[in-house]
Scaffold this motif. Structure first.
Motif, PDB file in Angstrom:
ATOM      1  N   ASP A   1      -9.544  -0.256  -6.457  1.00 44.42           N
ATOM      2  CA  ASP A   1      -8.293  -0.646  -7.086  1.00 44.42           C
ATOM      3  C   ASP A   1      -8.436  -2.068  -7.610  1.00 44.42           C
ATOM      4  OD1 ASP A   1      -5.045  -0.020  -6.951  1.00 44.42           O
ATOM      5  OD2 ASP A   1      -5.564  -2.143  -6.807  1.00 44.42           O
ATOM      6  N   LYS A   2      -8.105  -2.273  -8.897  1.00 42.04           N
ATOM      7  CA  LYS A   2      -8.405  -3.585  -9.505  1.00 42.04           C
ATOM      8  C   LYS A   2      -7.541  -4.681  -8.899  1.00 42.04           C
ATOM      9  CE  LYS A   2      -5.535  -3.102 -13.638  1.00 42.04           C
ATOM     10  NZ  LYS A   2      -5.486  -2.936 -15.057  1.00 42.04           N
ATOM     11  N   PHE A   3      -6.335  -4.343  -8.464  1.00 34.47           N
ATOM     12  CA  PHE A   3      -5.467  -5.379  -7.894  1.00 34.47           C
ATOM     13  C   PHE A   3      -5.987  -5.829  -6.525  1.00 34.47           C
ATOM     14  CE2 PHE A   3      -2.853  -2.911 -10.841  1.00 34.47           C
ATOM     15  CZ  PHE A   3      -2.561  -3.925 -11.735  1.00 34.47           C
ATOM     16  N   TYR A   4      -6.559  -4.899  -5.762  1.00 34.06           N
ATOM     17  CA  TYR A   4      -7.177  -5.295  -4.490  1.00 34.06           C
ATOM     18  C   TYR A   4      -8.456  -6.097  -4.728  1.00 34.06           C
ATOM     19  CZ  TYR A   4      -3.864  -3.225  -1.362  1.00 34.06           C
ATOM     20  OH  TYR A   4      -2.719  -2.983  -0.664  1.00 34.06           O
ATOM     21  N   SER A   5      -9.178  -5.762  -5.811  1.00 35.78           N
ATOM     22  CA  SER A   5     -10.370  -6.552  -6.134  1.00 35.78           C
ATOM     23  C   SER A   5      -9.972  -7.992  -6.399  1.00 35.78           C
ATOM     24  CB  SER A   5     -11.060  -6.021  -7.390  1.00 35.78           C
ATOM     25  OG  SER A   5     -11.518  -4.741  -7.157  1.00 35.78           O
ATOM     26  N   ILE A   6      -8.917  -8.167  -7.189  1.00 36.86           N
ATOM     27  CA  ILE A   6      -8.462  -9.528  -7.510  1.00 36.86           C
ATOM     28  C   ILE A   6      -8.007 -10.226  -6.214  1.00 36.86           C
ATOM     29  CG2 ILE A   6      -6.705 -10.875  -8.740  1.00 36.86           C
ATOM     30  CD1 ILE A   6      -6.700  -8.543 -10.847  1.00 36.86           C
TER      31      ILE A   6
ATOM     32  N   TYR B   1     -11.269  -5.710   2.168  1.00 36.05           N
ATOM     33  CA  TYR B   1     -11.546  -4.816   1.048  1.00 36.05           C
ATOM     34  C   TYR B   1     -12.952  -5.096   0.534  1.00 36.05           C
ATOM     35  CZ  TYR B   1     -11.048  -2.676  -3.573  1.00 36.05           C
ATOM     36  OH  TYR B   1     -11.227  -1.910  -4.693  1.00 36.05           O
ATOM     37  N   GLU B   2     -13.805  -4.078   0.534  1.00 36.26           N
ATOM     38  CA  GLU B   2     -15.186  -4.233   0.068  1.00 36.26           C
ATOM     39  C   GLU B   2     -15.190  -4.443  -1.454  1.00 36.26           C
ATOM     40  OE1 GLU B   2     -18.222  -4.122   1.701  1.00 36.26           O
ATOM     41  OE2 GLU B   2     -17.037  -4.274   3.541  1.00 36.26           O
ATOM     42  N   PRO B   3     -16.101  -5.300  -1.970  1.00 34.47           N
ATOM     43  CA  PRO B   3     -16.126  -5.563  -3.418  1.00 34.47           C
ATOM     44  C   PRO B   3     -16.257  -4.275  -4.253  1.00 34.47           C
ATOM     45  CG  PRO B   3     -17.705  -6.952  -2.246  1.00 34.47           C
ATOM     46  CD  PRO B   3     -17.112  -6.057  -1.231  1.00 34.47           C
ATOM     47  N   ASP B   4     -16.974  -3.266  -3.726  1.00 34.94           N
ATOM     48  CA  ASP B   4     -17.131  -2.016  -4.487  1.00 34.94           C
ATOM     49  C   ASP B   4     -16.083  -0.977  -4.129  1.00 34.94           C
ATOM     50  OD1 ASP B   4     -19.347  -3.049  -5.773  1.00 34.94           O
ATOM     51  OD2 ASP B   4     -20.695  -2.378  -4.180  1.00 34.94           O
TER      52      ASP B   4
ATOM     53  N   GLU C   1     -13.318   0.965  -1.230  1.00 32.89           N
ATOM     54  CA  GLU C   1     -13.368   1.554   0.106  1.00 32.89           C
ATOM     55  C   GLU C   1     -13.351   3.077  -0.029  1.00 32.89           C
ATOM     56  OE1 GLU C   1     -13.442  -0.051   3.085  1.00 32.89           O
ATOM     57  OE2 GLU C   1     -13.092  -2.131   2.473  1.00 32.89           O
ATOM     58  N   PRO C   2     -14.478   3.675  -0.480  1.00 31.48           N
ATOM     59  CA  PRO C   2     -14.484   5.126  -0.704  1.00 31.48           C
ATOM     60  C   PRO C   2     -14.306   5.914   0.596  1.00 31.48           C
ATOM     61  CG  PRO C   2     -16.663   4.202  -1.089  1.00 31.48           C
ATOM     62  CD  PRO C   2     -15.744   3.049  -0.857  1.00 31.48           C
ATOM     63  N   LEU C   3     -13.829   7.144   0.451  1.00 31.35           N
ATOM     64  CA  LEU C   3     -13.591   8.008   1.607  1.00 31.35           C
ATOM     65  C   LEU C   3     -14.861   8.163   2.445  1.00 31.35           C
ATOM     66  CD1 LEU C   3     -11.540   9.938   3.036  1.00 31.35           C
ATOM     67  CD2 LEU C   3     -12.471  11.772   1.631  1.00 31.35           C
ATOM     68  N   SER C   4     -16.028   8.284   1.789  1.00 29.89           N
ATOM     69  CA  SER C   4     -17.280   8.466   2.536  1.00 29.89           C
ATOM     70  C   SER C   4     -17.552   7.283   3.449  1.00 29.89           C
ATOM     71  CB  SER C   4     -18.457   8.652   1.577  1.00 29.89           C
ATOM     72  OG  SER C   4     -18.297   9.857   0.868  1.00 29.89           O
ATOM     73  N   LEU C   5     -17.281   6.065   2.949  1.00 30.44           N
ATOM     74  CA  LEU C   5     -17.492   4.870   3.772  1.00 30.44           C
ATOM     75  C   LEU C   5     -16.522   4.868   4.950  1.00 30.44           C
ATOM     76  CD1 LEU C   5     -18.072   1.267   2.611  1.00 30.44           C
ATOM     77  CD2 LEU C   5     -16.129   1.701   4.074  1.00 30.44           C
ATOM     78  N   ARG C   6     -15.271   5.240   4.668  1.00 29.37           N
ATOM     79  CA  ARG C   6     -14.248   5.202   5.735  1.00 29.37           C
ATOM     80  C   ARG C   6     -14.553   6.241   6.807  1.00 29.37           C
ATOM     81  NH1 ARG C   6     -10.611   6.043   0.928  1.00 29.37           N
ATOM     82  NH2 ARG C   6      -9.189   7.100   2.369  1.00 29.37           N
TER      83      ARG C   6
END
Ligand SMILES: [Zn+2]
Length: 372
Positions: free
Chosen positions: A301-306, A317-320, A322-327
């Motif tokens: 999500d770009k707003f979380y990236s910012i 929040y990871e820079p790339d 937080e995909p479901l696989s990672l979670r």
């Protein structure tokens, strides 16, 4: 008939069509998700086995048992306490479809709050389902609401008074499974659900229990292992071991005076040692932009990236993203390390769970690859 009658009829007809389409969508959420248990599942049952009152209601939910036949510890794992926290449900599904027990027992309830899978939260624009690509094709899973469906427990009181402590919370929390423990066999729909799960823990003499969750990236307990005071040594060792493989976790102790939560009430009411884990899920966050399946699956999500680049905002929040696989990978790795840590500290009562997918392979291959 006059002209305005025709206009009224046209609008009525339009209303009927819109309602028909909406009700088809609403009703589609009542179709259960299908899991394909591993051949090492020795028994399947229903939660109502521990509380007959919920039989035939939307509170009843499948329970999967892995029994090694070798004496040892009994482990319980719940996914879907909050059905909109998909990594918990999917991590539980991955266990049901993959693991085998070499010692002790494992009991998995992938959709602990089954009622909450039949609706989404109003005004959140959350997707009703998502599709994962597996080795043999696509599978659809439901994503529900945080609490139980209001039509199963209606109306919400103005103030929710927790049983038996009398603690007061906002009315909608009366449908939150993780505020319902220890439950009440004569209580509300959700209190009966909480009671049934605690009965399972007591009847099966569960030694160590897991409740898998997710929360918004701005929530303080992201990537935490929350435990009752009797689990603090086990959690501390696990957090250190996870740190050694570059997985950051924090250790939080369950507040003694905050009632209704699994990590508090299970530990107070039974001999079990409870653990709750949280991963970072932007689709639950207040800063998120477009809310859709893409965000649920890719967690980008770009707003979380910012926000994550701002120094005065505390965001996990990871820079790339937080995909479901990672979670799911984090939940599985936390589960693995906590069991290892329990075994180290209870050498006379261990459990060995084999074939838990590794964190890195879940991320690299994608979680769908670990589902049938
Ligand atoms: Zn949760």
């Amino acid at each position: 008939m006059q002209r305005h009658h025709y206009t009224a009829l046209a609008f009525l007809f339009l209303g009927v069509i819109v309602s028909a389409i909406a009700s088809r969508d609403f009703l589609s959420m009542r179709a259960p998700d299908v899991l394909y248990p591993s051949r090492f599942v020795t028994k399947t049952g229903m939660l109502s086995g521990y509380c007959p009152d919920i039989h035939g209601t939307y509170g009843d939910t499948p329970v999967y048992y892995f029994e090694s036949g070798q004496p040892g510890a009994t482990i319980l794992l719940l996914g879907g306490t909050h059905p909109n926290e998909s990594a918990g449900f999917i991590a539980a599904a991955v266990l049901v479809e993959n693991v085998r027990l070499a010692k002790g027992r494992l009991i998995v309830v992938p959709q602990a709050c089954a009622s909450g899978f039949t609706a989404t939260d109003p005004l959140e624009a959350s997707p009703m389902s998502f599709t994962l690509t597996t080795r043999s094709g696509e599978r659809v899973f439901r994503s529900g609401a945080r609490g139980g469906n209001p039509i199963h427990q209606w109306p919400d009181p103005l103030v929710y008074r927790h049983y038996p402590s009398g603690q007061q919370l906002s009315g909608m929390e009366s449908r939150n499974l993780n505020r319902s423990y220890p439950g009440n066999p004569n209580g509300t729909f959700m209190e009966k659900n909480g009671h049934a799960l605690l009965q399972l823990i007591k009847t099966e003499k569960v030694d160590i229990a897991f409740d898998l969750h997710e929360a918004a990236p701005e929530v303080m307990i992201i990537n935490a292992i929350i435990t009752h005071e009797k689990g603090s040594d086990i959690a501390a060792t696990a957090v250190l071991n996870l740190e050694l493989e570059d997985l950051k976790y924090s250790l939080e102790l369950s507040p003694k005076n905050f009632h209704g939560l699994s990590h508090r009430e299970w530990g107070d009411s039974a001999s079990v040692i409870p653990f709750l884990m949280e991963t970072s899920n932007p689709i639950q966050g207040r800063l998120r932009g477009a809310t859709n399946v893409n965000l649920l699956l890719n967690g980008k999500d770009k707003f979380y990236s910012i926000a994550s680049q701002l120094t005065n905002v505390r965001i996990t929040y990871e820079p790339d993203g937080e995909p479901l696989s990672l979670r799911v990978g984090r939940h599985l790795q936390g589960f693995r390390r906590l069991i290892e840590s329990y075994n180290e500290q209870h050498p006379d009562n261990t459990a060995i769970v084999e074939n838990i997918p590794e964190y890195h392979s879940v991320i690299e291959r994608g979680v769908g690859n670990f589902l049938k």
